[in-house]
Scaffold this motif. Sequence first.
Motif, PDB file in Angstrom:
ATOM      1  N   HIS A 175      -9.188   4.589  -7.064  1.00 44.57           N
ATOM      2  CA  HIS A 175      -8.219   4.106  -6.009  1.00 44.57           C
ATOM      3  C   HIS A 175      -8.373   2.689  -5.528  1.00 44.57           C
ATOM      4  O   HIS A 175      -7.504   2.224  -5.115  1.00 44.57           O
ATOM      5  CB  HIS A 175      -7.737   5.240  -4.980  1.00 44.57           C
ATOM      6  CG  HIS A 175      -7.169   6.353  -5.581  1.00 44.57           C
ATOM      7  ND1 HIS A 175      -5.892   6.249  -5.900  1.00 44.57           N
ATOM      8  CD2 HIS A 175      -7.439   7.680  -5.727  1.00 44.57           C
ATOM      9  CE1 HIS A 175      -5.402   7.090  -6.352  1.00 44.57           C
ATOM     10  NE2 HIS A 175      -6.450   8.405  -6.405  1.00 44.57           N
ATOM     11  N   PHE A 211      -5.860  -0.481  -5.420  1.00 46.49           N
ATOM     12  CA  PHE A 211      -5.488  -0.757  -4.408  1.00 46.49           C
ATOM     13  C   PHE A 211      -5.619  -2.256  -4.369  1.00 46.49           C
ATOM     14  O   PHE A 211      -4.922  -3.199  -3.974  1.00 46.49           O
ATOM     15  CB  PHE A 211      -6.144  -0.237  -2.994  1.00 46.49           C
ATOM     16  CG  PHE A 211      -5.575  -0.686  -1.863  1.00 46.49           C
ATOM     17  CD1 PHE A 211      -4.433  -0.251  -1.183  1.00 46.49           C
ATOM     18  CD2 PHE A 211      -6.527  -1.834  -1.187  1.00 46.49           C
ATOM     19  CE1 PHE A 211      -4.068  -0.869   0.062  1.00 46.49           C
ATOM     20  CE2 PHE A 211      -5.981  -2.225  -0.096  1.00 46.49           C
ATOM     21  CZ  PHE A 211      -4.971  -1.542   0.588  1.00 46.49           C
ATOM     22  N   SER A 227       0.769  -1.298  -0.016  1.00 46.32           N
ATOM     23  CA  SER A 227      -0.140  -0.283  -0.182  1.00 46.32           C
ATOM     24  C   SER A 227       0.922   1.399  -0.021  1.00 46.32           C
ATOM     25  O   SER A 227       0.373   2.157  -0.820  1.00 46.32           O
ATOM     26  CB  SER A 227      -0.947  -0.150   1.358  1.00 46.32           C
ATOM     27  OG  SER A 227      -0.278  -0.154   2.403  1.00 46.32           O
ATOM     28  N   VAL A 283      -2.444  -4.806  -4.306  1.00 45.60           N
ATOM     29  CA  VAL A 283      -2.192  -5.182  -3.014  1.00 45.60           C
ATOM     30  C   VAL A 283      -2.603  -6.733  -2.757  1.00 45.60           C
ATOM     31  O   VAL A 283      -1.717  -7.543  -2.325  1.00 45.60           O
ATOM     32  CB  VAL A 283      -2.915  -4.356  -1.835  1.00 45.60           C
ATOM     33  CG1 VAL A 283      -2.750  -5.055  -0.521  1.00 45.60           C
ATOM     34  CG2 VAL A 283      -2.557  -3.239  -1.844  1.00 45.60           C
TER      35      VAL A 283
END
Length: 318
Positions: free
Chosen positions: A304, A308, A151, A312
């Motif tokens: 976003h 993410f 992150s 991730v």
Amino acid sequence: MKNLIVNELIKWIKRPSFYVMSGILVLLSIIGVVLTIMVGPMMDGMNSSNEEQLNWRETLEQENQYLESSIIDGDERETGHLERQLAINEHRLEHNMEPSSKTSVWSYIDENLGLTSLITLFVVIIAGGMIASEFTWGTIKLLMIRPISRSKILVAKYLSVLVFMVIFLAIFFITSFITGAIAFGFDSTPFLLYLNGEVYEVYPLLFLLLKLGLQSIGIVMFATIAFMISSVFRNNSLAIGISLFLLFTGTQITALVSMKFEWAKYSPFANIHFQTFLDGMPMVAGVNFWFSVVMFFIYFVILHVVSFLTFVKRDIAA
């Protein structure tokens, strides 16, 4: 976090493409001055011939008559722009403010703001390859073995994209200011800002920074879209290609769809051109400033979240 951002900046600054992009912005600012100097005398000749027949007050009064009739017959999208121009003309007549016909550093920068579309292109290229290039070149494995969470790496990469946007905007503004000041000099005549039915006299520098700030919001959205695509696709060329396709066609397709369907106003490309509200001409009819603000943040968060989750949670191939 700071060291991660600096590391990303160094990686891109070392590439020749960064200097090519910066050089293009500087070169176009210089070319713009030359073209303005060449075209200026022609425009002055046309203006002088018109002034022999009417002075500026009579010209504005006639224009106001045309604007008033056009407002009655115009469609919803054009009405805001016509009302803005009418209010500005009335303000000039009331306060005896003759429109300036001379080019100054401020008017040159204002005309030169079209170069921000080129800055958008450069930022999209960088954002589109920010993550995908790590997979293409195989450096993603070296990045993942560091004792740093994914992150944080993702945030550092995104912030570095925004830093490059600021760098390009600074190069554009400073270069345009220097070349414009040398070629045309300064002018203290205020710019007229139409806001909420009122006309305000604004110092030229503040007005230009406001326009540049509003245009940079659109750059941020395009950069965020390209960054999300870069995190989804592992191929550098594919990620940049899709990002550029959306850059060149997204707004145009939205404008065409909006002619028949009202739901086009919910498109992300209909809510990123905030500078159009200063001109009273939103890209899609029925869209206002605060509606675009809300839609911008909704898409900003969604993009976003996708970036993410993709970056991730995805396994890195051995």
